[in-house]
Enzyme design. Structure first.
Site, short mmCIF file in Angstrom:
data_model
loop_
_atom_site.label_atom_id
_atom_site.label_comp_id
_atom_site.label_asym_id
_atom_site.label_seq_id
_atom_site.Cartn_x
_atom_site.Cartn_y
_atom_site.Cartn_z
N ASN A 87 11.89 1.52 40.54
CA ASN A 87 11.03 2.70 40.62
C ASN A 87 11.86 3.98 40.67
OD1 ASN A 87 11.33 3.84 43.58
ND2 ASN A 87 11.35 1.61 43.73
N TYR B 246 6.86 7.04 53.22
CA TYR B 246 6.56 8.19 52.36
C TYR B 246 5.57 9.13 53.05
CZ TYR B 246 8.91 5.64 48.63
OH TYR B 246 9.84 4.98 47.88
N LYS C 70 13.04 2.14 56.69
CA LYS C 70 13.45 3.45 56.21
C LYS C 70 12.25 4.34 55.99
CE LYS C 70 15.07 4.15 51.93
NZ LYS C 70 16.01 4.01 50.79
N MET C 71 12.43 5.64 56.27
CA MET C 71 11.38 6.62 56.04
C MET C 71 11.95 7.83 55.32
SD MET C 71 10.91 8.44 59.78
CE MET C 71 10.19 9.92 59.06
N LYS C 72 11.05 8.59 54.70
CA LYS C 72 11.42 9.78 53.95
C LYS C 72 11.44 11.01 54.84
CE LYS C 72 11.59 7.42 50.16
NZ LYS C 72 12.88 7.13 49.51
N ASP D 54 15.82 9.19 54.70
CA ASP D 54 16.20 9.41 53.31
C ASP D 54 15.65 10.75 52.83
OD1 ASP D 54 16.71 9.30 50.59
OD2 ASP D 54 15.47 7.55 50.20
N ALA D 55 16.56 11.67 52.45
CA ALA D 55 16.14 13.00 52.00
C ALA D 55 15.97 13.09 50.49
CB ALA D 55 17.16 14.04 52.46
N ASN D 56 16.28 12.03 49.76
CA ASN D 56 16.10 12.00 48.30
C ASN D 56 16.77 13.19 47.59
OD1 ASN D 56 13.29 10.41 49.21
ND2 ASN D 56 14.39 9.55 47.45
N GLU E 94 20.44 9.35 54.55
CA GLU E 94 20.60 8.95 53.14
C GLU E 94 20.38 10.09 52.15
OE1 GLU E 94 18.34 6.03 49.93
OE2 GLU E 94 18.32 5.49 52.05
N GLU F 269 22.02 5.77 44.90
CA GLU F 269 20.97 5.14 44.10
C GLU F 269 20.74 5.88 42.79
OE1 GLU F 269 16.61 6.55 45.23
OE2 GLU F 269 17.69 5.91 47.02
N ASP G 100 22.19 0.96 42.13
CA ASP G 100 21.15 -0.02 41.82
C ASP G 100 21.43 -0.63 40.45
OD1 ASP G 100 18.81 -1.33 41.06
OD2 ASP G 100 17.48 0.22 41.84
N HIS H 23 19.77 -0.02 46.14
CA HIS H 23 18.40 0.47 46.09
C HIS H 23 17.59 -0.43 45.17
CE1 HIS H 23 15.59 2.82 43.50
NE2 HIS H 23 15.22 3.42 44.61
N GLU I 224 17.64 -3.44 49.58
CA GLU I 224 16.35 -2.86 49.92
C GLU I 224 15.21 -3.78 49.50
OE1 GLU I 224 14.47 1.63 49.59
OE2 GLU I 224 15.78 0.93 47.99
N SER I 225 14.05 -3.58 50.11
CA SER I 225 12.83 -4.28 49.71
C SER I 225 11.69 -3.27 49.65
CB SER I 225 12.49 -5.39 50.72
OG SER I 225 11.28 -6.03 50.38
#
Length: 392
Positions: A53, A155, A181-183, A212-214, A238, A264, A291, A321, A340-341
């Site tokens: 994704n 998310y 993990k959370m965003k 995770d800040a993406n 992250e 990732e 990934d 990832h 990751e899952s």
């Protein structure tokens, strides 16, 4: 043996969620099937693949360049020396023929999806699970029976930012995950700290939560978040800035003593090596999340492991990832750190075998040939539907 047909299609994985940069309401992936003339139990052996994704379907690259090169090749040039199976390295070299170095991005994603299907075919024809084949060919027969896994999630949910997050974390805890993990970065610092506090009310210890800040933050914002979360002793912090901003990553490492994770969105071995050289990553605590399904596939990931180990990076600090069975097979057979899952989002492609539980944050793999697609019946049915394959 011969490749009879290669099919590709676009599949939706739309979800009403967002991270710091994008929403997933129109997200798609490419799905692929490689049909061979090898017959097992009355059916042709078929390898399935798809990419992770976060990157949209790559049908143009697949149909105009990569797939035609395989179909136009002399069949024997794609086979191993015995002529009874595909050779992944020869196949990869063929579909990447006439591609210039550099420019990694959507091409790497298309190649990752196609390469996954190739390895699924190879393992099925070999009559072995992919993790065992990798162990025997590339790891002196060693493998991990239990693999550390964590759910990617947390998310931003419209209208239920904290309550929805807490319900999700309770679900992960009940499912057997140890770390979740959370965003962050999709709101201001105050709001995100409230969300982190809400998640920790469910999970307890900070080592059970990664954030995770993406890639959203500039340096000042990255440091402000670092100061705020440092006392919480989180599992990791992250992808704080742009994935290619190695200077930001290196500066953050000077100020944040906790574990960091990124990679990732690095789609080549060269980029990951530069992250190690120039990004301040610390091999005793940090994680690299390249990934294989987004970065030219397992065939290239073998090169990545070799190259990063040559730079002193332990393979146990690799944590891909993607949340797919390919990365899980790699984690088991090549003994990297885990993977990751996606048990709650991006269905039906997220998550692992339906019949193998998560216990204490670890899972295992089925002992049947291939990557394990057949152990996710809903996913397999979706793949066949989108690819218009009638089997059985």
């Amino acid at each position: 043996m011969r490749i009879v047909e290669i099919r590709d299609a676009v599949a939706p994985i739309a979800s009403p969620i967002r991270n710091a940069f994008i929403d997933f309401s129109k997200m798609t992936i490419s799905v692929i099937a490689i049909v061979t003339d090898v017959i097992r139990e009355g059916e042709p052996v078929i390898g399935y693949g798809f990419h992770s994704n976060g990157r949209y379907a790559q049908q143009g690259i697949l149909r105009s360049r990569l797939i035609p090169r395989l179909l136009e090749a002399e069949p024997d040039t794609l086979l191993n020396d015995a002529g009874d199976n595909l050779d992944a390295h020869r196949v990869w070299a063929r579909f990447m023929h006439n591609e210039k170095p550099g420019g990694h991005g959507d091409r790497a994603v298309a190649a990752g999806a196609l390469d996954m299907a190739v390895w699924d075919v190879i393992a099925k024809i070999e009559g072995k699970p992919l993790w065992r084949l990798l162990s025997e060919r590339y790891n002196d027969g060693r493998y991990d029976e239990q693999i550390m896994v964590y759910p990617g999630g947390g998310y931003y949910y419209p209208g239920k930012e904290i309550s929805g997050l807490q319900d999700e974390m309770r679900g992960y805890d009940a499912a057997g995950y140890q770390v979740a993990k959370m965003k962050i970065g999709g709101a201001d610092l105050e709001t995100d700290l409230a969300r982190i506090t809400g998640a920790l009310e469910v999970l307890g210890d900070g080592q059970r939560l990664a954030v995770d800040a993406n890639g959203k933050f500039d340096l000042d914002t990255a440091l402000a978040y670092a100061r705020a979360i440092e006392p919480l002793n989180l599992f990791w912090y992250e992808e704080v800035g742009d994935p290619l901003d190695y200077a930001l990553q290196a500066e953050l490492a000077e100020h944040y003593p906790g574990a960091m994770a990124t990679g990732e969105n690095l789609f080549s071995t060269q980029d990951v090596c530069n992250l190690i050289r120039f990004g301040g990553m610390r091999a005793d605590r940090d994680w690299i999340q390249a990934d294989p399904a987004l970065a030219y596939g397992l065939t290239e990931y073998l090169n990545l492991i070799e190259a990063t180990e040559a730079l002193g990076w332990p393979r146990r600090r690799l944590m891909p990832h993607g949340g797919h069975q390919l990365a899980l097979s790699i984690a088991a057979g090549l003994q990297i750190g885990g993977t990751e899952s996606y048990p709650a989002v991006f269905q039906p492609y997220g998550g692992f075998a339906d019949d193998i539980p998560i216990v204490g944050g670890y899972t295992s793999l089925p002992d049947s040939p291939g990557i394990g697609m057949e152990h996710k019946p809903k996913m397999l049915a979706a793949l066949r539907e989108h690819l218009e394959l009638e089997v059985g």
